[in-house]
Design an enzyme around this catalytic site. Structure first.
Site, short mmCIF file in Angstrom:
data_model
loop_
_atom_site.label_atom_id
_atom_site.label_comp_id
_atom_site.label_asym_id
_atom_site.label_seq_id
_atom_site.Cartn_x
_atom_site.Cartn_y
_atom_site.Cartn_z
CE1 TYR A 137 -3.63 -2.46 0.16
CE2 TYR A 137 -2.91 -3.03 2.37
CZ TYR A 137 -3.71 -3.26 1.27
OH TYR A 137 -4.60 -4.32 1.29
CE1 TYR A 191 -9.15 -4.22 -0.11
CE2 TYR A 191 -9.53 -5.28 2.00
CZ TYR A 191 -8.72 -5.04 0.92
OH TYR A 191 -7.49 -5.62 0.86
CG ASP A 242 -15.30 -10.13 3.95
OD1 ASP A 242 -14.71 -10.56 4.96
OD2 ASP A 242 -14.73 -9.53 3.02
CE LYS A 284 -8.25 -7.64 8.14
NZ LYS A 284 -6.83 -7.50 7.81
#
Length: 436
Positions: free
Chosen positions: A25, A158, A252, A281
């Site tokens: 990024y 996203y 998600d 995560k």
């Protein structure tokens, strides 16, 4: 915390490796140098020069129990001595099978069939592949491309950086606009937030529903798209529409799962279940990469057949890695005592009190908190590098994105550290407050 040895404290590794690292990024030609971290403990990052920063992001939302939790660390030590890894094709091991059973017990409804992978993006791709093949196996489409071959996702969403997940991210506001027109186009719509927008989505599905395999959404919070919030009724509307038009519903929960929004899973706030949920995560408490796509019995049974080709032909090399599964089981142990609920409520209260004054800051258009997520939104994109540097000066590691400065600290972050984080945000955005 173990004392870092001299090799770690010496910055030679940073200088010598810099020419060979491709960082995420950022534009490598102009990006500021990264901060060398040599150790972690609780809510803190220890830098090579001895400074300590309060981590306001829990390493991209993963370290929910704080860094170096002794229970998870011990589970990893025990597992690595027995079996760090073994292939999952044709073999079985206790950490994965126990984890699959525990996830099935935790998740609502009959979400009870876990397919493990390494990363969140891959879990979403697996969920998409499941949805496509679900319809193929049921005869609603062919494997030549006719029928339900597209996905419906939402503006502000996203779902990852891999090829298929890029296609279901927001095509304009997200990070992947460069690839617009290159990858297969999906159906992108507005989230149904009221009766009018639900009717609009219903009308869209009436026209295009027969080409759509599944609806894909981040429940309650669209994370990397700007920490955009929506209510439980939006999720209930999506469940109604999916059922009415014969499409699957995928949640998600890679960001929202495991307590971040205040309930164990975001879907529980709506009282409904998707057909497939993706998890990652915080699954391992921020220690090792692991993800899962967990399907309902209805989806799973569509793959049962005498025909070998009807099975899910997928298998990441490190899927169900025993070491990662041991970490996940230890993380679930920590959730079982329920103390995380009080911690999330405490963090939520601290974020609300500490960030609310930012409404008076120049350029701020909104301040919002949900669970252990705090957001200050601006009317234009912020200078990420400059703000990061200013936060470091205040003793905090906070990395804004897009138009928002956000905090997603570990649930165990002490009150004093939470106060430092919110005080740093207030100071950097330029608002005076008696708390300071």
């Amino acid at each position: 915390m173990a004392t870092p040895d001299s090799d770690w404290l010496t910055p030679n590794w940073l200088a010598e490796g810099a020419a060979h690292i491709w960082r995420p990024y950022c534009q490598m030609q102009t990006a500021r140098p990264p901060l060398p971290v040599v150790a972690t403990l609780g809510s803190r990052l220890v830098l090579a020069d001895g400074r300590e920063l309060i981590d306001g992001l829990a390493s991209w939302w993963t370290a929910c129990h704080g860094y170096n939790h002794p229970h998870i660390a011990q589970a990893l030590r025990d597992q690595i001595e027995r079996m760090p890894h073994v292939m999952f094709g044709g073999l079985a091991h206790e950490p994965a099978y126990r984890l699959a059973k525990r996830l099935a017990d935790l998740l609502p409804g009959d979400l009870s069939h876990a397919f493990f992978a390494e990363s969140g993006s891959v879990a979403v791709e697996i969920a998409m592949k499941m949805a496509l093949q679900f319809h193929i196996n049921r005869g609603a489409q062919t494997n030549k491309g006719a029928g339900r071959t597209r996905f419906l996702s939402f503006r502000g969403g996203y779902h990852g950086d891999t090829l298929a997940t890029m296609t279901v991210c927001d095509p304009e506001e997200g990070m992947h606009s460069l690839f617009s027109g290159v990858m297969p186009a999906q159906v992108i719509a507005d989230l149904p937030r009221d009766a009018e927008s639900e009717a609009a989505l219903d009308a869209l599905l009436a026209v295009r529903g027969e080409e759509i395999a599944a609806i894909l959404v981040e429940p309650l919070v669209q994370g990397a798209g700007g920490m955009l919030l929506h209510g439980p009724e939006t999720l209930r509307a999506l469940r109604r529409l999916a059922d009415a038009h014969g499409v699957l519903l995928i949640f998600d929960e890679i960001f929202t799962g495991f307590g971040r929004t205040g309930t164990m899973f975001a879907m529980q706030a709506a009282g409904i279940e998707p057909d497939i949920v993706t998890l990652s995560k915080a699954l391992t408490g921020g220690t090792l990469p692991l993800s899962a796509a967990v399907a309902s019995t209805r989806v799973f049974e569509a793959f049962l057949s005498d025909d070998p080709e009807a099975g899910l032909m997928h298998g990441p090399t490190y899927m169900a890695n025993p070491l990662a599964c041991a970490a996940a089981n230890a993380s679930l142990d920590l959730f079982e005592d329920g103390a995380w609920r009080a911690d999330v409520a405490r963090v939520s209260a601290a974020l609300t009190e500490g960030l609310e004054p930012c409404r008076a800051a120049p350029g701020v258009v909104d301040v919002r908190v949900m669970g252990a997520i705090g957001v200050v939104e601006f009317d234009a994109p912020v200078a990420v590098g400059d703000l990061c540097a200013r936060f470091v000066e205040e003793g905090a590691w906070i990395r804004p994105m897009g138009k928002v400065i956000y905090l997603t600290p570990a649930f165990t972050t002490p009150d004093t550290d939470l106060a430092l984080l919110t005080r740093a945000v207030r100071k950097v955005v330029g608002v005076a407050h008696p708390l300071d």
